[in-house]
Design a protein around this motif. Structure first.
Motif, PDB file in Angstrom:
ATOM      1  N   PHE A   1       0.830  -1.212   0.000  1.00  0.00           N
ATOM      2  CA  PHE A   1       0.000   0.000   0.000  1.00  0.00           C
ATOM      3  C   PHE A   1       0.859   1.254   0.000  1.00  0.00           C
ATOM      4  N   ILE A   2       1.857   1.291   0.874  1.00  0.00           N
ATOM      5  CA  ILE A   2       2.712   2.473   0.980  1.00  0.00           C
ATOM      6  C   ILE A   2       3.480   2.716  -0.319  1.00  0.00           C
ATOM      7  N   SER A   3       3.931   1.634  -0.941  1.00  0.00           N
ATOM      8  CA  SER A   3       4.662   1.824  -2.199  1.00  0.00           C
ATOM      9  C   SER A   3       3.720   2.272  -3.320  1.00  0.00           C
ATOM     10  N   ARG A   4       2.447   1.838  -3.299  1.00  0.00           N
ATOM     11  CA  ARG A   4       1.484   2.247  -4.325  1.00  0.00           C
ATOM     12  C   ARG A   4       1.106   3.719  -4.203  1.00  0.00           C
ATOM     13  N   VAL A   5       1.038   4.237  -2.985  1.00  0.00           N
ATOM     14  CA  VAL A   5       0.698   5.658  -2.830  1.00  0.00           C
ATOM     15  C   VAL A   5       1.932   6.548  -2.956  1.00  0.00           C
ATOM     16  N   GLY A   6       3.106   5.949  -3.097  1.00  0.00           N
ATOM     17  CA  GLY A   6       4.316   6.711  -3.395  1.00  0.00           C
ATOM     18  C   GLY A   6       5.069   7.257  -2.202  1.00  0.00           C
ATOM     19  N   ILE A   7       4.885   6.678  -1.045  1.00  0.00           N
ATOM     20  CA  ILE A   7       5.609   7.135   0.147  1.00  0.00           C
ATOM     21  C   ILE A   7       6.897   6.321   0.258  1.00  0.00           C
ATOM     22  N   PRO A   8       8.062   6.996   0.288  1.00  0.00           N
ATOM     23  CA  PRO A   8       9.337   6.253   0.390  1.00  0.00           C
ATOM     24  C   PRO A   8       9.618   5.838   1.839  1.00  0.00           C
ATOM     25  N   PHE A   9       9.030   4.728   2.262  1.00  0.00           N
ATOM     26  CA  PHE A   9       9.125   4.271   3.652  1.00  0.00           C
ATOM     27  C   PHE A   9       9.318   2.753   3.600  1.00  0.00           C
ATOM     28  N   ASN A  10      10.550   2.295   3.836  1.00  0.00           N
ATOM     29  CA  ASN A  10      10.875   0.881   3.624  1.00  0.00           C
ATOM     30  C   ASN A  10      10.768   0.000   4.867  1.00  0.00           C
ATOM     31  N   ILE A  11      10.385   0.532   5.993  1.00  0.00           N
ATOM     32  CA  ILE A  11      10.397  -0.279   7.204  1.00  0.00           C
ATOM     33  C   ILE A  11       9.448  -1.467   7.108  1.00  0.00           C
ATOM     34  N   PHE A  12       8.289  -1.303   6.467  1.00  0.00           N
ATOM     35  CA  PHE A  12       7.360  -2.428   6.337  1.00  0.00           C
ATOM     36  C   PHE A  12       7.902  -3.474   5.369  1.00  0.00           C
ATOM     37  N   HIS A  13       8.567  -3.019   4.326  1.00  0.00           N
ATOM     38  CA  HIS A  13       9.163  -3.971   3.381  1.00  0.00           C
ATOM     39  C   HIS A  13      10.267  -4.783   4.060  1.00  0.00           C
ATOM     40  N   ASP A  14      11.128  -4.110   4.799  1.00  0.00           N
ATOM     41  CA  ASP A  14      12.206  -4.809   5.516  1.00  0.00           C
ATOM     42  C   ASP A  14      11.642  -5.768   6.568  1.00  0.00           C
ATOM     43  N   SER A  15      10.609  -5.318   7.265  1.00  0.00           N
ATOM     44  CA  SER A  15       9.986  -6.162   8.278  1.00  0.00           C
ATOM     45  C   SER A  15       9.333  -7.386   7.640  1.00  0.00           C
ATOM     46  N   THR A  16       8.722  -7.207   6.473  1.00  0.00           N
ATOM     47  CA  THR A  16       8.103  -8.328   5.769  1.00  0.00           C
ATOM     48  C   THR A  16       9.151  -9.356   5.374  1.00  0.00           C
ATOM     49  N   GLU A  17      10.258  -8.901   4.840  1.00  0.00           N
ATOM     50  CA  GLU A  17      11.320  -9.836   4.444  1.00  0.00           C
ATOM     51  C   GLU A  17      11.856 -10.598   5.656  1.00  0.00           C
ATOM     52  N   HIS A  18      12.024  -9.901   6.757  1.00  0.00           N
ATOM     53  CA  HIS A  18      12.504 -10.537   7.987  1.00  0.00           C
ATOM     54  C   HIS A  18      11.498 -11.579   8.491  1.00  0.00           C
ATOM     55  N   LEU A  19      10.226 -11.221   8.494  1.00  0.00           N
ATOM     56  CA  LEU A  19       9.201 -12.146   8.971  1.00  0.00           C
ATOM     57  C   LEU A  19       9.039 -13.348   8.036  1.00  0.00           C
ATOM     58  N   LYS A  20       9.263 -13.147   6.744  1.00  0.00           N
ATOM     59  CA  LYS A  20       9.190 -14.277   5.806  1.00  0.00           C
ATOM     60  C   LYS A  20      10.285 -15.302   6.120  1.00  0.00           C
ATOM     61  N   VAL A  21      11.465 -14.824   6.463  1.00  0.00           N
ATOM     62  CA  VAL A  21      12.552 -15.733   6.856  1.00  0.00           C
ATOM     63  C   VAL A  21      12.173 -16.460   8.144  1.00  0.00           C
ATOM     64  N   ARG A  22      11.637 -15.737   9.121  1.00  0.00           N
ATOM     65  CA  ARG A  22      11.222 -16.352  10.388  1.00  0.00           C
ATOM     66  C   ARG A  22      10.125 -17.395  10.168  1.00  0.00           C
ATOM     67  N   LEU A  23       9.175 -17.088   9.290  1.00  0.00           N
ATOM     68  CA  LEU A  23       8.093 -18.025   9.003  1.00  0.00           C
ATOM     69  C   LEU A  23       8.639 -19.303   8.385  1.00  0.00           C
ATOM     70  N   ARG A  24       9.576 -19.156   7.468  1.00  0.00           N
ATOM     71  CA  ARG A  24      10.193 -20.333   6.839  1.00  0.00           C
ATOM     72  C   ARG A  24      10.950 -21.150   7.883  1.00  0.00           C
ATOM     73  N   GLN A  25      11.687 -20.491   8.766  1.00  0.00           N
ATOM     74  CA  GLN A  25      12.440 -21.202   9.802  1.00  0.00           C
ATOM     75  C   GLN A  25      11.509 -21.927  10.776  1.00  0.00           C
ATOM     76  N   LEU A  26      10.454 -21.257  11.194  1.00  0.00           N
ATOM     77  CA  LEU A  26       9.514 -21.877  12.131  1.00  0.00           C
ATOM     78  C   LEU A  26       8.782 -23.047  11.481  1.00  0.00           C
ATOM     79  N   THR A  27       8.354 -22.867  10.240  1.00  0.00           N
ATOM     80  CA  THR A  27       7.684 -23.956   9.526  1.00  0.00           C
ATOM     81  C   THR A  27       8.610 -25.151   9.390  1.00  0.00           C
ATOM     82  N   SER A  28       9.844 -24.901   9.034  1.00  0.00           N
ATOM     83  CA  SER A  28      10.819 -25.975   8.854  1.00  0.00           C
ATOM     84  C   SER A  28      11.067 -26.726  10.156  1.00  0.00           C
ATOM     85  N   SER A  29      11.228 -26.006  11.256  1.00  0.00           N
ATOM     86  CA  SER A  29      11.512 -26.689  12.521  1.00  0.00           C
ATOM     87  C   SER A  29      10.301 -27.485  13.007  1.00  0.00           C
TER      88      SER A  29
END
Length: 197
Positions: free
Chosen positions: A89-117
């Protein structure tokens, strides 16, 4: 659906699958052995309880419940979806704010690790359950193996579905799609909160 988006989603699913298998290979030795040990402890406790030697409360069952952290999985899956929707949403409205993108990438790694374990641990439990089924002929062991397979498929499908959904949200051409996703996830959160608390 747009052909380019379909190719992107196919690539994402293949990439997530390879990353998940790589993570699972690392987790199998420790977590599946832990699952075998906990499964054996559950069987021993069950036999001792049948002989009235062990108390009714099963600490191996509690250990099993602690290893299979479904609440943590659900929280991280929800976090991936909500932060990914916010980032889109933030990228579609044109706001240069990457914290949600970085947090999403981090959580995707955590989700993969938790699922795997969790999958590796439940593989260990299912090995004990299958051996119990083979040697005793009790249907409960075979049924548990089947339930564990279905449970693992559910976890892995959540991993793949969240990645495909985020790919679709990131490629959507309008800001309304991520906003609707945020609204839907908010409704689901409120709904579950009202039901379970």
């Amino acid at each position: 659906m747009n052909v380019a988006i379909q190719k992107d989603m196919d690539g994402i699913v293949i990439s997530v699958g390879k990353e998940f298998l790589r993570e699972l290979k690392k987790d199998l030795p420790f977590f599946s052995l832990s699952g075998v040990l906990v499964g054996a402890l559950i069987l021993v406790h069950h036999w001792l309880k049948g002989g009235r030697v062990a108390p009714n409360e099963s600490w191996p069952d509690q250990l099993f419940a602690d290893f299979v952290a479904v609440q943590a999985y659900g929280l991280i899956l929800f976090g991936v979806l909500i932060t990914g929707s916010m980032a889109a949403f933030i990228s579609r409205v044109g706001i240069p704010f990457n914290i949600f993108h970085d947090s999403t990438e981090h959580l995707k790694v955590r989700l993969r690790q938790l699922t795997s374990s969790i999958v590796a641990f439940t593989i260990g439990i299912s090995i004990v359950s299958f051996l119990h089924f083979l040697f005793t002929g009790l249907v409960g062991g075979g049924a548990l193996v089947l339930l564990i397979i279905l449970f693992n498929l559910m976890l892995v499908s959540g991993l793949f579905t969240s990645s495909a959904l985020l790919c679709w949200l990131e490629r959507s051409s309008h800001w309304v799609v991520p906003l609707l996703s945020i609204a839907l996830l908010g409704f689901v959160l409120v709904f579950f909160f009202l039901i379970f608390y």
